[in-house]
Design a protein around this motif. Structure first.
Motif, PDB file in Angstrom:
ATOM      1  N   LEU A 138       0.837  -1.200   0.000  1.00 45.14           N
ATOM      2  CA  LEU A 138       0.000   0.000   0.000  1.00 45.14           C
ATOM      3  C   LEU A 138       0.875   1.255   0.000  1.00 45.14           C
ATOM      4  CD1 LEU A 138      -2.482  -1.092   2.818  1.00 45.14           C
ATOM      5  CD2 LEU A 138      -2.858  -1.236   0.353  1.00 45.14           C
ATOM      6  N   PHE A 139       0.287   2.375  -0.405  1.00 45.64           N
ATOM      7  CA  PHE A 139       0.948   3.664  -0.237  1.00 45.64           C
ATOM      8  C   PHE A 139       0.916   4.037   1.240  1.00 45.64           C
ATOM      9  CE2 PHE A 139      -0.711   4.165  -4.642  1.00 45.64           C
ATOM     10  CZ  PHE A 139       0.508   4.342  -5.282  1.00 45.64           C
ATOM     11  N   HIS A 140       1.917   4.792   1.693  1.00 43.40           N
ATOM     12  CA  HIS A 140       1.969   5.303   3.058  1.00 43.40           C
ATOM     13  C   HIS A 140       2.175   6.810   2.976  1.00 43.40           C
ATOM     14  CE1 HIS A 140       4.317   5.859   7.031  1.00 43.40           C
ATOM     15  NE2 HIS A 140       3.033   5.741   7.322  1.00 43.40           N
ATOM     16  N   THR A 141       1.190   7.578   3.429  1.00 37.14           N
ATOM     17  CA  THR A 141       1.251   9.037   3.418  1.00 37.14           C
ATOM     18  C   THR A 141       1.156   9.528   4.858  1.00 37.14           C
ATOM     19  OG1 THR A 141       0.135   9.087   1.280  1.00 37.14           O
ATOM     20  CG2 THR A 141       0.131  11.130   2.553  1.00 37.14           C
ATOM     21  N   THR A 142       2.031  10.455   5.214  1.00 35.64           N
ATOM     22  CA  THR A 142       2.045  10.993   6.580  1.00 35.64           C
ATOM     23  C   THR A 142       2.177  12.514   6.550  1.00 35.64           C
ATOM     24  OG1 THR A 142       3.162   8.999   7.360  1.00 35.64           O
ATOM     25  CG2 THR A 142       3.207  10.889   8.820  1.00 35.64           C
ATOM     26  N   LEU A 143       1.407  13.179   7.421  1.00 38.59           N
ATOM     27  CA  LEU A 143       1.541  14.614   7.652  1.00 38.59           C
ATOM     28  C   LEU A 143       1.852  14.792   9.134  1.00 38.59           C
ATOM     29  CD1 LEU A 143      -1.640  15.836   5.728  1.00 38.59           C
ATOM     30  CD2 LEU A 143       0.718  15.754   4.885  1.00 38.59           C
ATOM     31  N   GLY A 144       2.908  15.546   9.443  1.00 43.82           N
ATOM     32  CA  GLY A 144       3.297  15.699  10.835  1.00 43.82           C
ATOM     33  C   GLY A 144       3.677  17.123  11.183  1.00 43.82           C
ATOM     34  N   LEU A 145       3.620  17.428  12.455  1.00 50.27           N
ATOM     35  CA  LEU A 145       4.034  18.715  12.998  1.00 50.27           C
ATOM     36  C   LEU A 145       4.929  18.413  14.189  1.00 50.27           C
ATOM     37  CD1 LEU A 145       3.456  21.673  12.344  1.00 50.27           C
ATOM     38  CD2 LEU A 145       1.637  21.620  14.042  1.00 50.27           C
ATOM     39  N   ASP A 146       6.178  18.894  14.130  1.00 52.11           N
ATOM     40  CA  ASP A 146       7.154  18.604  15.185  1.00 52.11           C
ATOM     41  C   ASP A 146       7.683  19.895  15.796  1.00 52.11           C
ATOM     42  OD1 ASP A 146       7.511  15.625  15.053  1.00 52.11           O
ATOM     43  OD2 ASP A 146       7.911  16.145  12.967  1.00 52.11           O
TER      44      ASP A 146
END
Length: 189
Positions: A138-146
């Motif tokens: 599968l595709f893996h998409t991530t949005l993060g704020l650090d």
């Protein structure tokens, strides 16, 4: 592939206003709420990730960092691992936005047996207790704020989605949506 290219292009456009920064090698550990969209699978996931410094040949696409990631369900349901590229976009001196795109492999249930009778107990159990992924790749998409606590440590929150998007497979595509928090440690900058 089209989805991956579109996401990479969007990341590149966003990153174009930010100066590339080599953040070096980084380890992350976290916990996510599992299967937020469908709530079929339960239990938190424990996560571990390694990000590497961006190799020079990736400077043409705003120096993303390669990553390797693992997500392990505490109830023995769908686990997955992924690898891909992570773009870091500094928002302030300490606050960073991150976009990750990659491919993942999961050990979840691809689909129920369509030839089994509707009253089959195994078919009913799988349909009501497992996300039916449609594919192991599968595709893996991530949005993060650090938020950088200092030069070595950071804390963050992120959302991730794994799905085949009717590109890597066809048919069943319940996917997984997870959200969580993470702690990061950087080696050298």
């Amino acid at each position: 592939m089209t989805r991956l290219m579109m996401a990479a292009a969007a990341a590149a456009l966003l990153a174009g206003t930010a100066q590339a920064e080599d953040r070096g090698m980084e380890f992350r550990f976290g916990v996510t709420a599992h299967d937020l969209a469908d709530h079929v699978e339960d239990g938190p996931n424990l996560t571990a990730e390694i990000l590497f410094g961006s190799p020079d040949f990736l400077s043409a696409i705003w120096s993303p960092r390669p990553y390797v990631y693992g997500s392990f369900n505490t109830n023995g349901l769908t686990n997955f691992g992924s690898a891909g590229l992570a773009w870091n976009i500094p928002l302030t001196e300490r606050l960073n936005f991150e976009i990750k795109e990659g491919l993942s492999y999961n050990d979840g249930v691809v689909d129920i047996d369509q030839n089994a009778p509707a009253s089959d107990p195994n078919r009913i159990r799988l349909a009501t207790t497992r996300a039916l992924m449609g594919s192991h790749i599968l595709f893996h998409t991530t949005l993060g704020l650090d938020y950088d606590i200092n030069e070595r440590w950071a804390v963050g929150a992120y959302y991730e989605h794994i799905s085949h998007g009717q590109i890597l497979a066809s048919g069943r595509n319940q996917a997984l949506d997870n959200a969580g928090v993470r702690l990061s440690y950087r080696f050298g900058r």
